[in-house]
Design a protein around this motif. Structure first.
Motif, PDB file in Angstrom:
ATOM      1  N   THR A  62     -77.743  -8.920   6.614  1.00 46.39           N
ATOM      2  CA  THR A  62     -76.859  -9.108   5.788  1.00 46.39           C
ATOM      3  C   THR A  62     -75.400  -8.775   6.750  1.00 46.39           C
ATOM      4  OG1 THR A  62     -76.911  -6.721   4.909  1.00 46.39           O
ATOM      5  CG2 THR A  62     -77.951  -8.623   3.983  1.00 46.39           C
ATOM      6  N   GLN A  70     -73.369 -10.128   2.250  1.00 45.09           N
ATOM      7  CA  GLN A  70     -73.769 -11.684   2.232  1.00 45.09           C
ATOM      8  C   GLN A  70     -74.826 -11.988   3.264  1.00 45.09           C
ATOM      9  OE1 GLN A  70     -72.736 -12.988  -0.080  1.00 45.09           O
ATOM     10  NE2 GLN A  70     -70.497 -13.914   0.129  1.00 45.09           N
ATOM     11  N   TYR A  71     -75.823 -12.737   2.982  1.00 46.64           N
ATOM     12  CA  TYR A  71     -76.866 -13.142   3.749  1.00 46.64           C
ATOM     13  C   TYR A  71     -76.428 -14.013   5.155  1.00 46.64           C
ATOM     14  CZ  TYR A  71     -80.386 -16.526   5.749  1.00 46.64           C
ATOM     15  OH  TYR A  71     -81.152 -17.099   6.593  1.00 46.64           O
ATOM     16  N   CYS A  72     -76.889 -13.658   6.217  1.00 40.49           N
ATOM     17  CA  CYS A  72     -76.784 -14.294   7.671  1.00 40.49           C
ATOM     18  C   CYS A  72     -78.023 -14.796   8.294  1.00 40.49           C
ATOM     19  CB  CYS A  72     -75.592 -13.453   8.242  1.00 40.49           C
ATOM     20  SG  CYS A  72     -75.301 -14.197   9.725  1.00 40.49           S
ATOM     21  N   ASN A  89     -75.174 -19.628   6.799  1.00 40.13           N
ATOM     22  CA  ASN A  89     -74.902 -19.086   5.292  1.00 40.13           C
ATOM     23  C   ASN A  89     -74.393 -20.271   4.520  1.00 40.13           C
ATOM     24  OD1 ASN A  89     -73.296 -18.299   3.093  1.00 40.13           O
ATOM     25  ND2 ASN A  89     -74.179 -16.353   3.470  1.00 40.13           N
TER      26      ASN A  89
END
Length: 486
Positions: A62, A70-72, A89
């Motif tokens: 994240t 946020q997801y990465c 993303n």
């Protein structure tokens, strides 16, 4: 020497302009000189599946963007001998285009933070992070501030390249404070404050160890008020760390002997080149003639590229014994200008609006001359491609155009093109008319083309300059303490 190129685009994966050519081609030349170079960029929806399918996910984590986590995803593949990483993303990058969205600030704050976080998850520890343009300007800022104490990041040196100072990534203070989870200290005298807002590019200009731009003339020009885009004072203060290195082109890709887009392969044979001219005239609906000089233009149609000069004297240009073949898109007024001219004289003017790489290559190959009257031009790749395809450049003396095109001198027989100094439509028109006059002297024209054929447009010389810069930077960092923690 281990290098990580951080960029918002790179060939062959995805391209909107010259940045992609540089970010994709320069690493190959550096590798040939012994450097290990890897490239990291966003995983855009515009990347062809033929490339995306070669990547494998090597990590997920994240990234903090303001109050949000946020997801990465971090993906890896080797393509044409170079290792590429993609930052994944879908919310930020799975879109039809690369730029021009209302949340570009958030998208590239995320990307910059994700690149730094990736250092903890990739199978690679770079000596130098080489960042390009405003989309990566916050990476040096983050390395020197937020991550400065971390042993993984502390000894990474940074180089920041300005490809076009005009595009700086300027956004509101409150927005950047939110995205970077920062307070007013972000905008102090050592921060990224820019006339009441914040500049992502300034993060790179202030915090990188070395600054480069894409030609020596442009490096000097941007230290003046006229070209400096309100950053000339900062650039003058860092003049000892700023160097201009002319771009090259991928001469394997841009090779008229092996270019599959062309009708007839050629190198230095004007008769064979003119077979491509006849083919281009047929394709674009122009009158077929080997003897009529054909001027090519492949460009964004914007003021920077000098189209206001063309607009002022287009009727006079067309009135001469000359043809125009244009490929590009941009401002409506300039597209309409060429559209109307083509309607009036379809045998002399033809324009294709949009991006068409194969047709662009045929314009380079089929044109006798290549027009590039830029208001400013950091380096310019088109004039280098034109020289490679034996099309004689007609350019304004600015930035990289000044450094790569030498005006023809009829007394000494030297020079590879035609140039004019003042940003003036009639100076441009006079220069075009002068080029046409010499074109009508076959022996002289062969000499001008032969002069241009001697130029080395490859990355070899420029890559050596970058290697010297990297070596100097690493040597100085070994002798001295790394930059102080801020």
């Amino acid at each position: 020497m281990k290098l990580l190129f951080a960029t918002s685009e790179a060939v062959p994966l995805v391209k909107t302009g010259g940045l992609a050519d540089v970010a994709g081609s320069l690493p190959k030349a550096l590798s040939e000189l012994g450097a290990e170079v890897r490239i990291i960029l966003p995983k855009y929806g515009a990347i062809p599946e033929s490339y995306v399918g070669q990547f494998e996910t090597i990590a997920t984590f994240t990234v903090r963007v303001g109050w949000r986590s946020q997801y990465c995803g971090l993906l890896r593949a080797e393509i044409d001998g170079i290792v590429y990483y993609l930052i994944d993303n879908e919310f930020y990058f799975m879109r039809g285009g690369l730029y021009g969205y209302g949340d570009d600030a958030e998208r590239f704050v995320f990307f910059s933070a994700a690149v730094v976080e990736s250092l903890f998850h990739m199978d690679y520890q770079p000596d130098i992070a080489h960042c390009h343009d405003w989309q990566t300007g916050l990476i040096p800022f983050l390395l020197r501030t937020r991550y400065a104490h971390d042993p993984v990041c502390h000894n990474i040196a940074t180089v920041y390249t300005i490809h076009n100072l005009k595009y700086q990534g300027v956004f509101g203070k409150e927005l950047l404070k939110d995205l970077l989870n920062s307070g007013d200290e972000l905008f102090g005298s050592e921060g990224i404050e820019f006339y009441g807002a914040g500049s992502c590019m300034k993060g790179g200009l202030v915090y990188s160890d070395k600054l480069t731009t894409v030609s020596p003339s442009y490096a000097n020009e941007i230290q003046t008020e006229y070209y400096g885009e309100k950053l000339d004072g900062l650039l003058r203060s860092r003049a000892h760390d700023l160097i201009g290195i002319v771009n090259g082109i991928d001469t394997d890709s841009f090779d008229p002997m092996s270019d599959a887009a062309l009708e007839v392969p050629y190198r230095d044979s004007l008769p064979r080149k003119r077979k491509n001219k006849l083919a281009l005239q047929r394709e674009m609906g122009l009158a077929e003639s080997e003897t009529t000089p054909l001027i090519g233009i492949v460009s964004r149609m914007v003021d920077q590229k000098g189209f206001d000069l063309v607009e002022a004297v287009l009727d006079s240009i067309v009135a001469a014994d000359v043809q125009l073949a244009i490929v590009g898109s941009g401002d409506w007024q300039y597209e309409e200008m060429f559209r109307r001219a083509a309607e009036r004289q379809p045998d002399k003017v033809s324009a294709w609006f949009g991006f068409n790489d194969a047709l662009a290559r045929r314009v380079y190959a089929g044109s006798d001359m290549y027009l590039m009257p830029s208001q400013f031009e950091p380096c310019g790749l088109s004039q280098l491609i034109a020289l490679r395809y034996r099309s004689v450049p007609i350019v304004r003396e600015t930035g990289g155009l000044r450094d790569t095109v030498t005006p023809y001198n009829e007394f000494t027989g030297t020079g590879n093109g035609f140039t004019f100094t003042n940003y003036n439509a009639h100076d441009m028109l006079f220069t075009i008319e002068r080029a046409i006059a010499f074109y009508n002297n076959e022996d002289v024209w062969k000499q001008i083309v032969a002069n241009g054929a001697k130029d080395d447009c490859s990355w070899k010389r420029s890559a050596k300059s970058y290697m010297s810069l990297y070596a100097e930077l690493l040597s100085s960092r070994k002798e001295n303490n790394p930059w102080p923690v801020i």
